[in-house]
Design a protein around this motif. Structure first.
Motif, short mmCIF file in Angstrom:
data_model
loop_
_atom_site.label_atom_id
_atom_site.label_comp_id
_atom_site.label_asym_id
_atom_site.label_seq_id
_atom_site.Cartn_x
_atom_site.Cartn_y
_atom_site.Cartn_z
N ALA A 19 9.70 -29.84 -39.61
CA ALA A 19 8.87 -31.02 -39.75
C ALA A 19 9.61 -32.05 -39.21
N ALA A 20 10.69 -32.13 -39.52
CA ALA A 20 11.77 -33.38 -39.20
C ALA A 20 11.96 -33.49 -37.71
N ARG A 21 11.92 -32.22 -37.04
CA ARG A 21 12.10 -32.43 -35.44
C ARG A 21 10.66 -32.30 -34.62
N GLY A 22 9.50 -32.60 -35.53
CA GLY A 22 8.35 -32.93 -34.84
C GLY A 22 7.31 -31.67 -34.78
N TRP A 23 7.71 -30.47 -35.61
CA TRP A 23 6.81 -29.41 -35.58
C TRP A 23 5.72 -29.74 -36.49
N ALA A 24 4.68 -29.50 -36.12
CA ALA A 24 3.41 -29.62 -37.16
C ALA A 24 3.00 -28.22 -37.88
N LEU A 25 2.68 -28.25 -39.07
CA LEU A 25 2.50 -27.25 -39.76
C LEU A 25 0.96 -26.58 -39.52
N SER A 26 0.60 -25.37 -38.86
CA SER A 26 -0.38 -24.74 -38.48
C SER A 26 -1.17 -23.85 -39.82
N SER A 27 -0.25 -23.17 -40.55
CA SER A 27 -0.53 -22.43 -41.75
C SER A 27 0.57 -22.28 -42.53
N ARG A 28 0.45 -21.78 -43.72
CA ARG A 28 1.61 -21.30 -44.59
C ARG A 28 1.09 -20.51 -45.75
N SER A 29 2.08 -19.84 -46.19
CA SER A 29 1.92 -18.86 -47.46
C SER A 29 3.26 -18.76 -48.07
N PRO A 30 3.27 -18.15 -49.27
CA PRO A 30 4.65 -18.03 -49.94
C PRO A 30 5.47 -17.10 -49.01
N LYS A 31 4.90 -16.42 -47.91
CA LYS A 31 5.72 -15.74 -47.19
C LYS A 31 5.95 -15.74 -45.89
N HIS A 32 5.40 -17.03 -45.35
CA HIS A 32 5.46 -17.29 -43.90
C HIS A 32 5.20 -18.78 -43.72
N LEU A 35 4.21 -22.97 -37.31
CA LEU A 35 4.38 -24.34 -36.77
C LEU A 35 4.02 -24.26 -35.60
N ALA A 36 3.58 -25.74 -34.99
CA ALA A 36 3.16 -25.88 -33.49
C ALA A 36 3.66 -27.18 -33.07
N LEU A 37 4.18 -27.08 -31.75
CA LEU A 37 4.58 -28.16 -31.02
C LEU A 37 4.21 -28.13 -29.51
N GLU A 38 3.69 -29.32 -29.17
CA GLU A 38 3.08 -29.52 -27.71
C GLU A 38 4.41 -30.10 -26.88
N PRO A 39 5.15 -29.68 -26.25
CA PRO A 39 6.43 -30.28 -25.69
C PRO A 39 5.87 -31.21 -24.10
N GLY A 40 4.78 -30.32 -23.80
CA GLY A 40 4.28 -31.18 -22.34
C GLY A 40 2.95 -30.85 -22.33
N GLU A 46 4.11 -21.95 -30.46
CA GLU A 46 3.82 -21.78 -31.79
C GLU A 46 5.07 -20.97 -32.63
N LEU A 47 5.79 -21.45 -33.62
CA LEU A 47 6.64 -20.80 -34.06
C LEU A 47 6.56 -20.07 -35.50
N PHE A 48 6.73 -18.98 -35.64
CA PHE A 48 6.68 -18.20 -36.82
C PHE A 48 7.77 -17.92 -37.42
N ILE A 49 7.81 -18.04 -38.68
CA ILE A 49 9.02 -17.61 -39.48
C ILE A 49 8.22 -16.80 -40.79
#
Length: 206
Positions: A19-32, A35-40, A46-49
């Motif tokens: 979030a500090a790098r500009g990524w916005a939260l799309s969804s979250r659970s205790p296990k995932h 995040l989303a970023l629109e660089p251009g 869309e980043l998934f962890i």
């Protein structure tokens, strides 16, 4: 009193990092985290962890963390969907980049995924290694797709991606730049009312 699940604290720490790098939260659970970023213009990353279940159980106090980024060309999706019979809300995946494609295998637990502490209060060395590897190996690859003009390069094919799969995404971009639009892809039997195969979320091509 509610009881936190093992990965809650770790996911919170990872979220704050991105979030500090500009990524916005799309969804979250205790296990995932998603995040989303629109660089251009017309590009969405869309980043998934998430926690990955493994045959070889991680040591106590750790979980196996998978990480991937989905590169999406939103304007091209809007052009392509009617021609392939997709509804506007259906998602299409242009190309998926997985962290494990790029890191040395010795950085991974059992050669498969990174370990991350379930609770940063118990240490953050593994989490730091995970984030450092994202910065060193995945981020340079992701940033190559900050601009949709990457599709204009006839000699570039992303690693771990088939030339045919990449050509499928390049074709409408090149034709749109030439002023031909998407008419060439919309055959009479595959128009806006057609229901193409795989209706729903499209699988990565290539």
């Amino acid at each position: 009193m509610s009881r936190k699940r093992p990965c809650d604290a770790a996911m919170q720490g990872l979220y704050e990092h991105f979030a500090a790098r500009g990524w916005a939260l799309s969804s979250r659970s205790p296990k995932h985290l998603r995040l989303a970023l629109e660089p251009g213009p017309d590009v969405r990353h869309e980043l998934f962890i998430g926690e990955r279940l493994m045959m070889e159980k991680p040591p106590a106090g750790f979980f196996a963390a998978l990480c991937m980024v989905d590169i999406r060309f939103t304007a091209l999706e809007e052009m392509i969907k009617p021609c392939l019979g997709y509804a506007p809300e259906d998602e299409m995946c242009a190309l998926m980049r997985a962290l494990t494609h790029y890191v040395p295998p010795e950085h991974l637990y059992c050669g498969e995924e990174h370990l991350v502490e379930t609770d940063p209060a118990n240490g953050t060395e593994a989490r730091k290694r995970f984030l450092d590897d994202i910065d060193q190996y995945l981020e340079p690859e992701r940033r190559r797709f900050d601009d949709i003009a990457v599709l204009a390069n006839p000699d570039f094919v992303p690693r771990f991606f088939s030339p045919l799969g990449w050509a499928i995404w390049r074709a409408p971009y090149i034709k749109s730049m030439a002023g031909e639009g998407m008419a060439c892809l919309c055959r009479p039997d595959r128009g806006a009312g057609a229901r193409g195969p795989g209706r729903g979320r499209a699988e990565p091509v290539g």
